[in-house]
Design an enzyme around this catalytic site. Structure first.
Site, PDB file in Angstrom:
ATOM      1  N   ASP A  30       7.191  11.390 -56.019  1.00 22.44           N
ATOM      2  CA  ASP A  30       5.863  12.713 -56.021  1.00 22.44           C
ATOM      3  C   ASP A  30       5.789  12.119 -55.034  1.00 22.44           C
ATOM      4  OD1 ASP A  30       5.025  14.756 -56.864  1.00 22.44           O
ATOM      5  OD2 ASP A  30       3.994  14.091 -58.857  1.00 22.44           O
ATOM      6  N   ASP A  32       1.947  14.629 -54.445  1.00 22.24           N
ATOM      7  CA  ASP A  32       0.573  15.386 -55.059  1.00 22.24           C
ATOM      8  C   ASP A  32      -0.122  13.646 -56.168  1.00 22.24           C
ATOM      9  OD1 ASP A  32      -0.214  17.299 -53.075  1.00 22.24           O
ATOM     10  OD2 ASP A  32       1.861  18.189 -54.058  1.00 22.24           O
TER      11      ASP A  32
END
Length: 285
Positions: A30, A32
């Site tokens: 991922d 963020d």
């Protein structure tokens, strides 16, 4: 003892039998809350990506951030020292994969959504924040994503179009978005408003749903992802996505906060991406 002839015979054997040494597991990472917060690198994350790649792991960045295109995300990663061209998969791309060539699309979102619609061969016929949008506009699909110009007028246009029969596609349903100053409303908050106003639930393209899983398998070039690791900060998104894919889940605490009982099913629990890199490199050394 000369090992060269044996080495050469082994190479010829591998070529004839299409045999190769098994690769180390790929890492789905991922962005963020794991690599950065609003494009500000989380300490240790850049070095962690470098170390993972040096150790032989492919790193694929899988993000629900739909505002920027994959190329724009890759450019930002490059600017902080992480080469990523061809290694970014976004929720906008996943949403675009659900569209058909020639479909007429009303959208609300950033450049990433606009690019994905264009790449799919669909046609943007309007944006929800356009005050001059014709009331009788013919629309086949509505694509809803995070954007900062969402208002009551836009909600009215989007929900009305969906009630008239347009397909409702959401890039993601993440209710919040992590920033250096805390969480802010995410695309899922906007999607929830449109779903409530229209009375229709969307097809959600991003993590943790099947469209994103299909896209990731396609990019990795394999249906068997049982050895892959998904690294994320959000249990409800990244952890659930790992279950959808059928891969391992590593939870890091550098983004969205969770209570201890929420991360009981994580196969790795650590402070940040650097701690995960330490773990997986040692595991496969």
């Amino acid at each position: 003892f000369d090992i060269a002839p044996i080495t050469e015979r082994l190479k010829r054997f591998k070529t004839r039998h299409n045999y190769s040494v098994p690769l180390k597991p790929s890492i789905l990472c991922d962005l963020d809350g794991v690599v950065w917060l609003m494009h500000q690198p989380i300490p240790g994350s850049v070095d962690a990506i470098f170390r993972l790649r040096e150790a032989g792991h492919r790193v694929l960045f899988v993000t629900n951030n739909s505002h920027s295109s994959a190329n724009e995300q890759a450019a930002v990663l490059e600017s902080i020292g992480i080469p990523a061209v061809g290694d970014v998969v976004t929720a906008s791309q996943s949403a675009g994969a659900l569209l058909h060539v020639g479909e007429r699309v009303l959208t609300c979102g950033g450049p990433g959504v606009m690019q994905a619609i264009s790449d799919a061969g669909a046609i943007v016929v309007g944006r929800s924040d356009d005050p001059d949008l014709p009331k009788d506009l013919a629309v086949d699909a509505v694509v809803v994503a995070f954007h900062r110009t969402f208002d009551f007028a836009g909600l009215t246009r989007l929900s009305s179009t969906i009630r008239k029969g347009a397909r409702f596609i959401a890039t993601n349903d993440d209710a919040t978005y992590p920033t250096p100053d805390g969480v802010i409303p995410g695309g899922g908050a906007i999607v929830a408003a449109v779903a409530t106003a229209s009375g229709v639930q969307p097809i959600v393209a991003g993590k943790p749903y099947a469209p994103m899983a299909e896209l990731v398998r396609s990019v990795l070039g394999t249906l068997d992802v049982s050895s892959v690791w998904m690294v994320g900060d959000r249990v409800s998104t990244d952890g659930a996505f790992a279950r959808t894919l059928g891969c391992h889940f590593a939870h890091v605490r550098s983004g969205v906060a969770h209570t201890p009982d929420e991360v009981l099913n994580a196969e790795f629990e650590g402070q940040d991406l650097a701690s995960f890199a330490d773990f997986i490199i040692e595991k496969h050394n």
